[in-house]
Design a protein around this motif. Sequence first.
Motif, PDB file in Angstrom:
ATOM      1  N   GLY A 275       0.803  -1.211   0.000  1.00  0.00           N
ATOM      2  CA  GLY A 275       0.000   0.000   0.000  1.00  0.00           C
ATOM      3  C   GLY A 275       0.836   1.262   0.000  1.00  0.00           C
ATOM      4  O   GLY A 275       2.044   1.249  -0.305  1.00  0.00           O
ATOM      5  N   PRO A 276       0.217   2.386   0.371  1.00  0.00           N
ATOM      6  CA  PRO A 276       0.925   3.679   0.401  1.00  0.00           C
ATOM      7  C   PRO A 276       2.168   3.629   1.284  1.00  0.00           C
ATOM      8  O   PRO A 276       2.125   3.128   2.404  1.00  0.00           O
ATOM      9  CB  PRO A 276      -0.123   4.631   0.984  1.00  0.00           C
ATOM     10  N   GLY A 277       3.274   4.156   0.758  1.00  0.00           N
ATOM     11  CA  GLY A 277       4.513   4.183   1.517  1.00  0.00           C
ATOM     12  C   GLY A 277       5.247   2.860   1.571  1.00  0.00           C
ATOM     13  O   GLY A 277       6.237   2.725   2.304  1.00  0.00           O
ATOM     14  N   ALA A 278       4.799   1.880   0.788  1.00  0.00           N
ATOM     15  CA  ALA A 278       5.437   0.565   0.814  1.00  0.00           C
ATOM     16  C   ALA A 278       6.850   0.622   0.258  1.00  0.00           C
ATOM     17  O   ALA A 278       7.190   1.489  -0.557  1.00  0.00           O
ATOM     18  CB  ALA A 278       4.613  -0.438   0.006  1.00  0.00           C
ATOM     19  N   ALA A 279       7.670  -0.302   0.723  1.00  0.00           N
ATOM     20  CA  ALA A 279       9.030  -0.444   0.191  1.00  0.00           C
ATOM     21  C   ALA A 279       8.981  -1.060  -1.204  1.00  0.00           C
ATOM     22  O   ALA A 279       7.917  -1.456  -1.694  1.00  0.00           O
ATOM     23  CB  ALA A 279       9.861  -1.311   1.130  1.00  0.00           C
ATOM     24  N   THR A 280      10.146  -1.166  -1.839  1.00  0.00           N
ATOM     25  CA  THR A 280      10.193  -1.728  -3.188  1.00  0.00           C
ATOM     26  C   THR A 280       9.883  -3.221  -3.195  1.00  0.00           C
ATOM     27  O   THR A 280       9.446  -3.765  -4.203  1.00  0.00           O
ATOM     28  CB  THR A 280      11.582  -1.513  -3.802  1.00  0.00           C
ATOM     29  N   ASN A 281      10.123  -3.894  -2.060  1.00  0.00           N
ATOM     30  CA  ASN A 281       9.872  -5.335  -1.952  1.00  0.00           C
ATOM     31  C   ASN A 281      10.575  -6.107  -3.069  1.00  0.00           C
ATOM     32  O   ASN A 281      10.009  -7.026  -3.669  1.00  0.00           O
ATOM     33  CB  ASN A 281       8.362  -5.648  -1.971  1.00  0.00           C
TER      34      ASN A 281
END
Length: 319
Positions: A275-281
């Motif tokens: 979601g919003p503000g998530a890391a690049t993963n």
Amino acid sequence: MTGVVLLSGLVVSCVPEQQSIGEAGQTLIKFVPDDGFVSKALKMQSTTQTTTLLEVRKNAPNATALSTTTTVVLKYDADTALLNAYNEENETDFIPLPPSLHTLSPAISGGKITLTFDGTKQEHGKSVMITIPNILNFDFSKKYALTFQIESVDGEGVISEGSEDVLIVQIMAANAMDGKYEVTGTFTDYVTSAWTGYYPKEVHLITLGLNSVAKYDADFGLFTYIFDLDGTGTSVSQFGGWTPCFTFDASYNIGVYNSTNDPLPRQRTAVLYTGPGAATNKFDVGTHSFDVSYQMSQLNVSPVLRNLIIEHYEYKGPR
């Protein structure tokens, strides 16, 4: 705080190894490390690899002792009695690494390996090397190890009574994410707002399979997620039944799952956050570092997605 294991007052420190009075002045023979267990991780590749399996150290109190020849005999745990005892005590399930998957140098002869510390060369360490022709031939559903015991010492030296004379060496493949990391990040709990993140920390990512790793908190010596109870850094805890592990696909996109079975009513699981503000993963093959964000789902609380963890893993080298 049902299901939260309190670790308040737990202090992690590095205390220098002390030599007992009874061993003072003697030449001591011991494994390195001397606590009875070491893990060796090799690259996930089909070509031949050679690395140090184990080292025996000769700690001599003076130059005269170091200049005197010492012969050490290691006994291979052929009947698996020592490995079975370790498994029972530590609730592990290691099996011997089959001979078809490796060779040793010096080789095992008559169930033993003989190491000679040449006094004329003042040798203080001797190694046993292992060669793996093709680690992709490993059965990744099994945990392999080789076990040795210091059986005898001839010449200068005695077996150290302050160290383990049995060494279990785990041999495993290390996938791309395997290694030591410095981890920074944030932790937000939507149920108990006073809880915060405990960073920075040293984390070891340990290969579980071709594309999965377990998260080991090296600062506390636990497979878990450690958080701060009050923001002071003096009182910490962990979630019971929740052990986040990471996966990666062919494009190195990261996934997360809980490797611990947590039954109802909690049934805690790990969920990737996008979601919003998530890391690049996504794992960066070039830097060996990555950013990841994930949550814990817990069915008997509201909200069910009770927290948000965003972390940066800075690669520091192999384990």
